[in-house]
Design a protein around this motif. Structure first.
Motif, mmCIF file in Angstrom:
data_model
loop_
_atom_site.group_PDB
_atom_site.id
_atom_site.type_symbol
_atom_site.label_atom_id
_atom_site.label_comp_id
_atom_site.label_asym_id
_atom_site.label_seq_id
_atom_site.Cartn_x
_atom_site.Cartn_y
_atom_site.Cartn_z
ATOM 1 N N ALA A 30 134.085 3.501 48.568
ATOM 2 C CA ALA A 30 134.741 4.331 49.773
ATOM 3 C C ALA A 30 135.527 3.460 51.033
ATOM 4 O O ALA A 30 136.600 3.912 51.602
ATOM 5 N N THR A 31 135.259 2.245 50.878
ATOM 6 C CA THR A 31 135.518 1.242 52.078
ATOM 7 C C THR A 31 136.364 0.163 51.691
ATOM 8 O O THR A 31 137.182 -0.402 52.618
ATOM 9 N N SER A 32 136.272 -0.534 50.470
ATOM 10 C CA SER A 32 136.887 -1.630 50.142
ATOM 11 C C SER A 32 138.450 -1.805 50.032
ATOM 12 O O SER A 32 138.841 -2.816 50.504
ATOM 13 N N GLY A 33 139.105 -0.634 49.800
ATOM 14 C CA GLY A 33 140.493 -0.591 49.801
ATOM 15 C C GLY A 33 141.251 -0.992 51.114
ATOM 16 O O GLY A 33 141.977 -1.748 51.475
ATOM 17 N N LYS A 34 140.488 -0.278 52.130
ATOM 18 C CA LYS A 34 140.973 -0.394 53.490
ATOM 19 C C LYS A 34 140.574 -1.730 54.095
ATOM 20 O O LYS A 34 141.346 -2.531 54.825
ATOM 21 N N LEU A 35 139.384 -1.984 53.778
ATOM 22 C CA LEU A 35 139.054 -3.435 54.132
ATOM 23 C C LEU A 35 139.743 -4.604 53.676
ATOM 24 O O LEU A 35 140.127 -5.376 54.418
ATOM 25 N N LEU A 36 139.988 -4.522 52.485
ATOM 26 C CA LEU A 36 140.905 -5.634 51.832
ATOM 27 C C LEU A 36 142.314 -5.685 52.502
ATOM 28 O O LEU A 36 142.665 -6.644 52.856
ATOM 29 N N ALA A 37 142.730 -4.577 52.530
ATOM 30 C CA ALA A 37 144.308 -4.511 53.510
ATOM 31 C C ALA A 37 144.062 -4.942 54.713
ATOM 32 O O ALA A 37 145.064 -5.792 55.041
ATOM 33 N N ILE A 38 142.837 -4.839 55.688
ATOM 34 C CA ILE A 38 142.895 -5.432 56.849
ATOM 35 C C ILE A 38 142.734 -6.944 56.842
ATOM 36 O O ILE A 38 143.291 -7.557 57.361
ATOM 37 N N CYS A 39 141.709 -7.255 55.799
ATOM 38 C CA CYS A 39 141.757 -8.832 55.924
ATOM 39 C C CYS A 39 142.996 -9.274 55.192
ATOM 40 O O CYS A 39 143.173 -10.548 55.736
ATOM 41 N N LEU A 40 143.505 -8.926 54.402
ATOM 42 C CA LEU A 40 145.149 -9.457 53.803
ATOM 43 C C LEU A 40 145.918 -9.640 55.156
ATOM 44 O O LEU A 40 146.580 -10.504 55.375
ATOM 45 N N ARG A 41 145.845 -8.698 55.798
ATOM 46 C CA ARG A 41 146.911 -8.540 57.222
ATOM 47 C C ARG A 41 146.574 -9.604 58.112
ATOM 48 O O ARG A 41 147.337 -10.387 58.690
ATOM 49 N N VAL A 42 145.285 -9.825 58.319
ATOM 50 C CA VAL A 42 144.592 -10.909 59.205
ATOM 51 C C VAL A 42 144.770 -12.229 58.725
ATOM 52 O O VAL A 42 145.354 -13.165 59.276
ATOM 53 N N LEU A 43 144.586 -12.350 57.506
ATOM 54 C CA LEU A 43 144.492 -13.754 56.939
ATOM 55 C C LEU A 43 145.786 -14.168 56.107
ATOM 56 O O LEU A 43 146.030 -15.361 55.844
ATOM 57 N N ASN A 44 146.338 -13.230 55.595
ATOM 58 C CA ASN A 44 147.664 -13.674 55.127
ATOM 59 C C ASN A 44 147.548 -14.488 53.555
ATOM 60 O O ASN A 44 148.456 -15.193 53.151
ATOM 61 N N GLU A 45 146.514 -14.189 53.326
ATOM 62 C CA GLU A 45 146.106 -15.100 51.883
ATOM 63 C C GLU A 45 145.000 -14.388 51.110
ATOM 64 O O GLU A 45 143.954 -13.990 51.521
ATOM 65 N N ARG A 46 145.269 -13.812 49.959
ATOM 66 C CA ARG A 46 144.534 -13.044 49.089
ATOM 67 C C ARG A 46 142.996 -13.445 48.967
ATOM 68 O O ARG A 46 142.095 -13.016 49.027
ATOM 69 N N ALA A 47 142.943 -14.893 48.347
ATOM 70 C CA ALA A 47 141.789 -15.349 48.138
ATOM 71 C C ALA A 47 140.909 -15.491 49.508
ATOM 72 O O ALA A 47 139.656 -15.106 49.352
ATOM 73 N N ALA A 48 141.402 -15.786 50.452
ATOM 74 C CA ALA A 48 140.576 -15.713 51.823
ATOM 75 C C ALA A 48 140.216 -14.355 52.243
ATOM 76 O O ALA A 48 139.181 -14.141 52.675
ATOM 77 N N ALA A 49 141.106 -13.613 52.022
ATOM 78 C CA ALA A 49 140.846 -12.061 52.249
ATOM 79 C C ALA A 49 139.722 -11.365 51.523
ATOM 80 O O ALA A 49 138.839 -10.918 52.030
ATOM 81 N N GLU A 50 139.554 -11.974 50.042
ATOM 82 C CA GLU A 50 138.626 -11.497 49.109
ATOM 83 C C GLU A 50 137.250 -12.108 49.698
ATOM 84 O O GLU A 50 136.343 -11.500 49.630
#
Length: 65
Positions: A30-50
């Motif tokens: 229910a939450t992972s899609g939105k959380l990943l989007a937020i992490c990507l926006r803040v960190l600008n790097e997929r591996a770091a966001a994951e």
């Protein structure tokens, strides 16, 4: 987020606090899609966001109570 969705997430967290793995899985779904989007926006790097997202869910599992 609708009140209904927020209530669902709160109920899932309450069940996770009791060690309910199925509830944790549903919470993740229910939450992972939105959380990943937020992490990507803040960190600008997929591996770091994951990595950050994984840390969040580990903390939720350990501290839900």
């Amino acid at each position: 987020m609708t009140t209904e969705k927020r209530d669902e997430i709160e109920a899932l967290i309450a069940r996770v606090a009791l060690g309910d793995q199925a509830a944790f899985s549903r919470l993740y779904d229910a939450t992972s899609g939105k959380l990943l989007a937020i992490c990507l926006r803040v960190l600008n790097e997929r591996a770091a966001a994951e990595d950050a997202m994984q840390e969040v869910y580990v903390k939720v599992w350990k501290n839900a109570d």
